[in-house]
Motif scaffolding. Sequence first.
Motif, PDB file in Angstrom:
ATOM      1  N   ARG A  59     -18.426 -55.961 -56.627  1.00  0.00           N
ATOM      2  CA  ARG A  59     -19.565 -55.948 -57.565  1.00  0.00           C
ATOM      3  C   ARG A  59     -19.470 -57.096 -58.559  1.00  0.00           C
ATOM      4  O   ARG A  59     -20.471 -57.760 -58.859  1.00  0.00           O
ATOM      5  N   ILE A  60     -18.264 -57.345 -59.085  1.00  0.00           N
ATOM      6  CA  ILE A  60     -18.082 -58.438 -60.058  1.00  0.00           C
ATOM      7  C   ILE A  60     -18.453 -59.773 -59.426  1.00  0.00           C
ATOM      8  O   ILE A  60     -19.165 -60.590 -60.027  1.00  0.00           O
ATOM      9  N   TYR A  63     -22.238 -60.083 -59.054  1.00  0.00           N
ATOM     10  CA  TYR A  63     -22.900 -60.465 -60.302  1.00  0.00           C
ATOM     11  C   TYR A  63     -22.636 -61.938 -60.630  1.00  0.00           C
ATOM     12  O   TYR A  63     -23.513 -62.632 -61.160  1.00  0.00           O
ATOM     13  N   LEU A  66     -25.066 -63.943 -58.756  1.00  0.00           N
ATOM     14  CA  LEU A  66     -26.379 -63.922 -59.422  1.00  0.00           C
ATOM     15  C   LEU A  66     -26.434 -64.936 -60.559  1.00  0.00           C
ATOM     16  O   LEU A  66     -27.429 -65.655 -60.716  1.00  0.00           O
ATOM     17  N   THR A 132     -27.697 -60.502 -53.082  1.00  0.00           N
ATOM     18  CA  THR A 132     -27.161 -60.085 -54.382  1.00  0.00           C
ATOM     19  C   THR A 132     -28.102 -59.136 -55.118  1.00  0.00           C
ATOM     20  O   THR A 132     -27.643 -58.187 -55.763  1.00  0.00           O
ATOM     21  N   ALA A 136     -27.096 -55.386 -56.092  1.00  0.00           N
ATOM     22  CA  ALA A 136     -27.173 -54.849 -57.448  1.00  0.00           C
ATOM     23  C   ALA A 136     -28.047 -53.589 -57.491  1.00  0.00           C
ATOM     24  O   ALA A 136     -27.727 -52.628 -58.199  1.00  0.00           O
TER      25      ALA A 136
END
Length: 197
Positions: A59-60, A63, A66, A132, A136
């Motif tokens: 997840r990190i 992001y 993004l 992405t 998210a």
Amino acid sequence: MIEEAMPAARGVSDRTPADRATPRTVAVWDLPLRLWHWALAACVLAAWFTPTVYDRLHRIVGYAVLVLLAFRLAWGFWGSRYSRFRMIRVRLRAAPGYLWNLRRGITGRYIGLNPAGTVMLVALLVSLAVSTITGAMSVTVTFFGVWWVEDTHHYSSDAVIVLVVLHVLGVPLMGILQRENLIRAMLTGRKHIRNRP
């Protein structure tokens, strides 16, 4: 064919033949763009190997991609000359003919991205954006477990990896055809330009 090298000086050249034979370089990829390129490559690689095993890291990294995409979008309008998106439409229109000519080893000479590189840039940016954004979305309360979000994330992520493999194979191939080290150019930011008599 679009030549983006610096224009030749008018009048008779005062350089000796030896000077003309010496390869010159021009700054093409600025430092922010080069850092973006390698950071994105590291993030995509990390994202590919972390889902379902290291979800938090996945997840990190997602992001981070993004943020990198947002930077590239902004840099496409306010960055240095060869970072800008101003030639994208022209290059995309030239791409079919360019790819057709590649069959015979005709590459043309482009200081910035050639039409094939432009197609790859657009395809990667779009695929990464879809991957992405849906990634998210999939960790939100509203979209968690929604099949089309998960499927879109899965297939767009696969598309990113296919494009990355094509990119990794295409860069050295184009380097051989153009007789230029394109990997070094993305490290140093400089490309050779042809000297003119």
